[in-house]
Design a protein around this motif. Structure first.
Motif, PDB file in Angstrom:
ATOM      1  N   UNK A  40      -1.597 -11.826   0.131  1.00  8.75           N
ATOM      2  CA  UNK A  40      -2.688 -11.271   0.952  1.00  8.75           C
ATOM      3  C   UNK A  40      -3.965 -11.251   0.303  1.00  8.75           C
ATOM      4  N   UNK A  41      -5.156 -11.122   0.784  1.00 10.00           N
ATOM      5  CA  UNK A  41      -6.375 -10.975   0.041  1.00 10.00           C
ATOM      6  C   UNK A  41      -6.695  -9.489  -0.193  1.00 10.00           C
ATOM      7  N   UNK A  42      -6.749  -9.031  -1.400  1.00  6.02           N
ATOM      8  CA  UNK A  42      -6.609  -7.493  -1.680  1.00  6.02           C
ATOM      9  C   UNK A  42      -8.265  -7.292  -2.131  1.00  6.02           C
ATOM     10  N   UNK A  43      -8.936  -6.773  -1.448  1.00  5.98           N
ATOM     11  CA  UNK A  43     -10.312  -6.447  -1.464  1.00  5.98           C
ATOM     12  C   UNK A  43     -10.307  -4.879  -1.843  1.00  5.98           C
ATOM     13  N   UNK A  44      -9.306  -4.006  -1.624  1.00  7.07           N
ATOM     14  CA  UNK A  44      -9.263  -2.598  -1.874  1.00  7.07           C
ATOM     15  C   UNK A  44      -8.122  -2.359  -2.632  1.00  7.07           C
ATOM     16  N   UNK A  45      -8.021  -1.315  -3.402  1.00  6.06           N
ATOM     17  CA  UNK A  45      -6.793  -0.831  -4.102  1.00  6.06           C
ATOM     18  C   UNK A  45      -6.684   0.858  -3.852  1.00  6.06           C
ATOM     19  N   UNK A  46      -5.817   1.423  -3.272  1.00  5.72           N
ATOM     20  CA  UNK A  46      -5.746   2.651  -3.139  1.00  5.72           C
ATOM     21  C   UNK A  46      -5.713   3.210  -4.677  1.00  5.72           C
ATOM     22  N   UNK A  47      -6.492   4.336  -4.827  1.00  2.52           N
ATOM     23  CA  UNK A  47      -6.629   4.953  -6.053  1.00  2.52           C
ATOM     24  C   UNK A  47      -5.253   5.659  -6.543  1.00  2.52           C
ATOM     25  N   UNK A  48      -4.712   6.327  -5.349  1.00  3.61           N
ATOM     26  CA  UNK A  48      -3.553   7.042  -5.476  1.00  3.61           C
ATOM     27  C   UNK A  48      -2.252   6.073  -6.154  1.00  3.61           C
ATOM     28  N   UNK A  49      -2.327   4.987  -5.666  1.00  5.37           N
ATOM     29  CA  UNK A  49      -1.039   4.459  -5.991  1.00  5.37           C
ATOM     30  C   UNK A  49      -1.199   3.004  -6.969  1.00  5.37           C
ATOM     31  N   UNK A  50      -2.542   2.962  -7.403  1.00  2.00           N
ATOM     32  CA  UNK A  50      -2.972   1.733  -8.402  1.00  2.00           C
ATOM     33  C   UNK A  50      -2.152   1.714  -9.471  1.00  2.00           C
ATOM     34  N   UNK A  51      -1.924   2.719 -10.105  1.00  2.00           N
ATOM     35  CA  UNK A  51      -1.286   2.988 -11.451  1.00  2.00           C
ATOM     36  C   UNK A  51       0.181   2.433 -11.324  1.00  2.00           C
ATOM     37  N   UNK A  52       0.884   2.693 -10.096  1.00  2.00           N
ATOM     38  CA  UNK A  52       2.387   2.383 -10.095  1.00  2.00           C
ATOM     39  C   UNK A  52       2.495   0.961  -9.241  1.00  2.00           C
ATOM     40  N   UNK A  53       1.669   0.583  -8.558  1.00  2.00           N
ATOM     41  CA  UNK A  53       1.751  -0.441  -7.750  1.00  2.00           C
ATOM     42  C   UNK A  53       1.767  -1.747  -8.427  1.00  2.00           C
ATOM     43  N   UNK A  54       2.716  -2.635  -8.488  1.00  4.44           N
ATOM     44  CA  UNK A  54       2.844  -4.027  -9.214  1.00  4.44           C
ATOM     45  C   UNK A  54       1.726  -4.891  -9.371  1.00  4.44           C
ATOM     46  N   UNK A  55       0.910  -5.034  -8.051  1.00  3.08           N
ATOM     47  CA  UNK A  55      -0.326  -5.977  -8.047  1.00  3.08           C
ATOM     48  C   UNK A  55      -1.277  -5.361  -9.048  1.00  3.08           C
ATOM     49  N   UNK A  56      -1.398  -3.877  -8.992  1.00  4.48           N
ATOM     50  CA  UNK A  56      -2.771  -3.445  -9.898  1.00  4.48           C
ATOM     51  C   UNK A  56      -2.449  -2.769 -11.152  1.00  4.48           C
ATOM     52  N   UNK A  57      -0.858  -2.496 -11.729  1.00  4.29           N
ATOM     53  CA  UNK A  57      -0.662  -1.816 -12.804  1.00  4.29           C
ATOM     54  C   UNK A  57      -1.135  -2.281 -14.278  1.00  4.29           C
ATOM     55  N   UNK A  58      -1.238  -3.404 -14.391  1.00  5.51           N
ATOM     56  CA  UNK A  58      -1.599  -4.075 -15.606  1.00  5.51           C
ATOM     57  C   UNK A  58      -3.400  -3.854 -15.504  1.00  5.51           C
TER      58      UNK A  58
END
Length: 261
Positions: free
Chosen positions: A77-95
């Protein structure tokens, strides 16, 4: 959520705000849509002692985050936004949260109030701009995606957080705004771990933005002129701003959205 935004400030204004040594010229953009190039500010390599080299630089990204481990973009999926509350733990955004935090200059953003189905009310678009008329810096994340043939695409997403109290009548999410005094700490991925910048990912001040009802011409990516920001009278039945609804909107699709790849 942030599905469209604008950057109409001059290159010189952007250069001054972010303390850049140089920046390439760019045109005013009134209707920036997903998959289009966006301007981002990133931390540059550390300067040598005595050098006047800046520690920040401007780059272009495609708006639509693509984790490096994705093999086929068509299946992601096209990810234009990331939830700040879960970005640290979410696999897509962790790195990216740990290594590639960015700032995204904006003159404001657009949001849509979409009433519950069956209510008889129509959707209303809003232009949301800083009351002081200046630039804001959205918190963002960057990732470079590499295809099987070795080509690379720099991609990015805007972090969002719970809306400020006065904005919740329109939508329950809005972009994270980083204040100028916090630019260095947000961009410093070498000494500032994600947990150490959690305090920056908070709702914007309640009086930061002015909300202006605009026409639905902003829905079309082909409409790129300044007139899409002209104030209109809200649609019938919609106060300005609209009253909070008990049913929160869970998502929307952008008309005319282009493909990322």
């Amino acid at each position: 959520m942030c599905g469209r935004f604008s950057l109409t400030a001059s290159p010189e204004e952007v250069r001054e705000l972010f303390a850049l040594l140089e920046i390439e010229d760019f045109p005013a953009r009134y209707n920036i849509a997903p998959t289009q190039p966006i301007l981002a500010i990133v931390a540059a390599d550390s300067a040598e002692p005595g050098s006047n080299r800046p520690d920040r630089k401007a780059v272009l990204l495609r708006w639509g985050f693509m984790p490096g481990w994705v093999k086929d973009p068509a299946d992601f999926p096209l990810l234009i936004n990331a939830r700040a509350e879960t970005a640290i733990s979410k696999a897509s955004f962790r790195a990216a949260m740990r290594h590639r935090r960015i700032l995204i200059p904006a003159s404001g953003f657009y949001e849509w109030h979409r009433p519950p189905k069956g209510s008889g009310e129509k959707s209303q678009a809003y232009w949301v701009k800083p009351k002081n008329g200046k630039i804001v810096a959205f918190a963002g994340l960057m990732e470079t995606w590499s295809s099987a043939d070795g080509s690379e695409v720099d991609t990015g997403a805007i972090l969002t957080v719970d809306a400020s109290p006065s904005f919740r009548a329109i939508h329950d999410r809005m972009p994270v705004v980083i204040a100028p005094e916090d630019f260095t700490r947000w961009l410093d991925c070498k000494t500032q771990e994600p947990r150490e910048v959690l305090d920056l990912m908070r709702s914007p001040q309640d009086d930061l933005f002015e909300v202006i009802p605009v026409s639905d011409r902003v829905n079309k990516v082909a409409n790129t002129g300044p007139d899409i920001q002209d104030r209109i009278h809200p649609v019938a039945g919609e106060p300005e701003p609209p009253r909070p609804k008990k049913t929160a909107r869970q998502g929307r699709a952008d008309d005319g959205q282009m493909d990322l790849f």
